[in-house]
Write an enzyme that holds these catalytic residues in place. Structure first.
Site, PDB file in Angstrom:
ATOM      1  N   CYS A  48     -14.250   9.090 -12.723  1.00 53.34           N
ATOM      2  CA  CYS A  48     -14.095   7.678 -12.377  1.00 53.34           C
ATOM      3  C   CYS A  48     -14.179   7.429 -10.873  1.00 53.34           C
ATOM      4  O   CYS A  48     -14.349   6.293 -10.440  1.00 53.34           O
ATOM      5  CB  CYS A  48     -12.774   7.134 -12.902  1.00 53.34           C
ATOM      6  N   CYS A  99      -3.045  12.496 -15.142  1.00 54.40           N
ATOM      7  CA  CYS A  99      -2.989  11.819 -13.851  1.00 54.40           C
ATOM      8  C   CYS A  99      -2.141  12.648 -12.882  1.00 54.40           C
ATOM      9  O   CYS A  99      -0.924  12.423 -12.775  1.00 54.40           O
ATOM     10  CB  CYS A  99      -2.417  10.413 -14.010  1.00 54.40           C
ATOM     11  N   GLN A 131       4.819  -0.362  -1.857  1.00 58.58           N
ATOM     12  CA  GLN A 131       4.026   0.772  -1.410  1.00 58.58           C
ATOM     13  C   GLN A 131       3.825   1.740  -2.565  1.00 58.58           C
ATOM     14  O   GLN A 131       4.721   1.949  -3.389  1.00 58.58           O
ATOM     15  CB  GLN A 131       4.707   1.478  -0.232  1.00 58.58           C
ATOM     16  N   ASP A 181       2.809  -5.771   8.990  1.00 55.40           N
ATOM     17  CA  ASP A 181       2.170  -4.999   7.923  1.00 55.40           C
ATOM     18  C   ASP A 181       1.290  -5.924   7.089  1.00 55.40           C
ATOM     19  O   ASP A 181       1.628  -6.283   5.961  1.00 55.40           O
ATOM     20  CB  ASP A 181       3.252  -4.345   7.044  1.00 55.40           C
ATOM     21  N   CYS A 200      -3.367  -0.588   5.984  1.00 57.28           N
ATOM     22  CA  CYS A 200      -4.103   0.175   4.983  1.00 57.28           C
ATOM     23  C   CYS A 200      -5.596   0.139   5.267  1.00 57.28           C
ATOM     24  O   CYS A 200      -6.398   0.581   4.443  1.00 57.28           O
ATOM     25  CB  CYS A 200      -3.816  -0.371   3.583  1.00 57.28           C
TER      26      CYS A 200
END
Length: 413
Positions: free
Chosen positions: A67, A145, A250, A345, A371
Site C-alpha cells: 500500500c 500492522c 499526535q 504547532d 509536520c
C-alpha cells in the site's frame, strides 16, 4: 531493458539513478544497488535487483509494502534515519538557513495510536479495512500492522463489524478514524452520505449495536456522536482531557513526549507563554507547569475540551484559552502583549500570516513544531529576518518507515 546503479535517495523515498536520458526514479531501490528493468517516463517500476545493498533488510509487513504507507521499511535504521535528517537540512538550505540539526529521534514500532482505515465490501461480501494501494484507488486489506499499538490491530475484527452498516448505501465510502485513548477506542466515521437516505435510522441502530459489542468508548459520524459508553480521555501533562470527536492527537505518544520536552525546556525561565494552534492542550498543560499560558485554536470543540481539562490538574499556573481562526484573524502584537515565549504547532500549510505577527512581538523565544519541513522553513525565514536565530532543530520520525518527517525548532533573540 537498462541496467542502472542507484546513486541517491529522493525526497519521496525513490532510489534515483543517472542515465543518459537524465535521472531515473526506482521505487523500492536503495543507494548503491544495481537494478535492471524498463524505463517509462523516467521511472523503472518494477525492477530486477541485480546487486543488493548491505543496508537492505527484510520488510516488516507485506501489507505495508503493497500500500505504500511505509515504503522505507526495507532500509536499515541508521541510513534511513540519517536520510530523514538530511531531508530537513536540505529543506532549510533552500531558504538559506543554517543551524544545528540533531540526529533524528525514532519512535518504536507498535506505538502508533491513530489509524485512518478505509472500508469497502469485497465481492464475496466480506468487509475490508485497510489502506489504498500506492498510486491506485485499490484497497489493500490490513491484516498486520507493525507500526500500530497491538490493541488497534486486535480490534480489527470488531471494527469491520462497526463499518458494515455504513456500507449499506451506494453513496457511502466510509473511513474509520480510530484513536486509542486512555478510556478505550474512539472511532469517528467520515465519507458517509448523511442526506438522501444515506444514513437511515436502521443504519444508526446497527452501527451503535456493533460499536457497543466492540466495547468502543465512542462512535461518531463526522463529529456527530452516535454512541458513547465512556468519554474518551487523553492525558496531557497533569491533565486528563476529554477528546472531542475527530479531535487531533499526535500519532505516537513517544513522539509527543519528545516534542513536549523540547518545548518546555525552551520556555523555562519565561513567566508567560502562548500556545498557538493548541488543539486540546498537548503543549498547554505541560507549559503551564513552568509559565502562565494563553492558548488559541480555531476549533471551538478543542478549546472546550482544553478548558474542561483545567479542573483535573493540580499545581498549574494560569491557563487562558480562546477559540480563534489564526489564519483569518492572526493574533497581533497587541493581542500577544506581555507574552515572553510562544509555541506554535500549525497544520501542514504552516502559518505564514501568524508568524509575521509573531515576528513583530516582544517574545524572545519561539518554538516551532511542524509536520512539514518546507512550510516550517518558509515561516522560519520570516522569524530570522526579524532578528531571531534558529538555535537548533530536532527531526522526529513519528510516522515510522514513511517519507514524512516532523520537527521541533527553537528560535531565540
Amino acid at each position: 531493458m537498462q541496467t542502472l546503479t542507484i546513486t541517491r535517495m529522493g525526497h519521496q523515498g525513490d532510489g534515483i539513478a543517472e542515465s543518459t536520458d537524465g535521472p531515473v526514479f526506482v521505487p523500492g531501490a536503495l543507494p548503491g544497488e544495481i537494478v535492471a528493468g524498463r524505463v517509462h517516463g523516467g521511472r523503472m517500476e518494477p525492477f530486477d535487483l541485480i546487486q543488493a545493498s548491505a543496508d537492505r533488510q527484510p520488510i516488516h509487513s507485506e501489507t505495508y509494502a503493497e500500500c505504500g504507507v511505509a515504503p522505507m521499511q526495507h532500509w536499515a535504521d541508521a541510513p534511513y534515519l540519517t536520510w530523514k535528517r538530511e531531508l530537513v537540512v536540505a529543506t532549510l538550505a533552500r531558504e538559506a538557513i543554517e543551524t544545528e540539526v540533531e540526529a533524528t529521534v525514532a519512535v518504536p514500532p507498535a506505538s502508533r495510536r491513530r489509524l485512518a482505515l478505509h472500508a469497502r465490501r469485497a465481492e464475496d461480501g466480506r468487509v475490508l479495512l485497510g489502506f489504498k494501494a500506492r498510486r491506485s484507488w485499490r484497497l489493500v486489506e490490513l491484516t498486520d500492522c507493525p507500526v500500530s499499538d497491538p490493541r488497534l490491530t486486535a480490534a480489527l475484527p470488531s471494527l469491520r463489524a462497526v463499518a458494515a452498516p455504513f456500507l449499506g448505501h451506494p453513496k457511502s465510502a466510509p473511513t474509520l478514524h480510530v484513536t486509542l485513548t486512555d478510556t478505550g477506542l474512539d472511532v469517528d466515521v467520515t465519507g458517509v452520505e448523511k442526506k438522501s437516505g444515506g444514513l437511515t435510522g436502521d443504519i444508526r441502530a446497527l452501527a451503535n449495536a456493533a460499536a457497543s459489542r466492540a466495547g468502543l468508548a465512542r462512535l461518531s459520524l463526522d463529529g456527530e456522536v452516535l454512541m458513547m459508553e465512556r468519554q474518551p480521555r487523553v492525558t496531557f501533562g497533569r491533565a486528563s482531557v476529554p477528546l472531542p470527536p475527530g479531535g487531533f492527537l499526535q500519532a505516537a505518544p513517544s513522539a509527543e513526549a519528545e516534542m513536549v520536552q523540547r518545548a518546555v525546556e525552551a520556555v523555562k525561565g519565561a513567566k508567560t507563554a502562548a500556545d498557538l494552534f493548541c488543539g486540546a492542550g498537548t503543549f498547554t498543560f505541560p507549559l503551564a507547569e513552568v509559565a502562565s499560558v494563553f492558548s488559541a485554536d480555531s476549533s471551538a470543540a478543542s478549546i472546550a475540551a482544553l478548558k474542561a481539562g483545567i479542573g483535573t490538574a493540580q499545581g498549574l499556573k494560569t491557563i487562558r484559552a480562546e477559540a480563534r481562526d489564526l489564519f483569518r484573524r492572526p493574533l497581533s502584537p497587541f493581542d500577544l502583549k506581555g507574552i515572553e515565549a510562544i509555541v506554535i504547532d500549525p497544520p501542514r500549510a504552516g502559518a505564514l500570516e501568524q508568524t509575521g505577527q509573531i515576528a513583530r512581538t516582544k517574545a524572545s523565544v519561539v518554538v516551532g513544531v511542524s509536520c512539514n519541513p518546507a512550510t516550517f522553513a518558509r515561516d522560519a525565514r520570516v522569524l530570522i529576518d526579524a532578528g531571531f536565530r534558529l538555535e537548533r532543530v530536532m527531526p522526529i520520525d513519528q510516522f515510522l518507515w514513511s517519507t514524512h518527517v516532523e520537527l521541533v525548532g527553537v528560535f531565540r533573540r
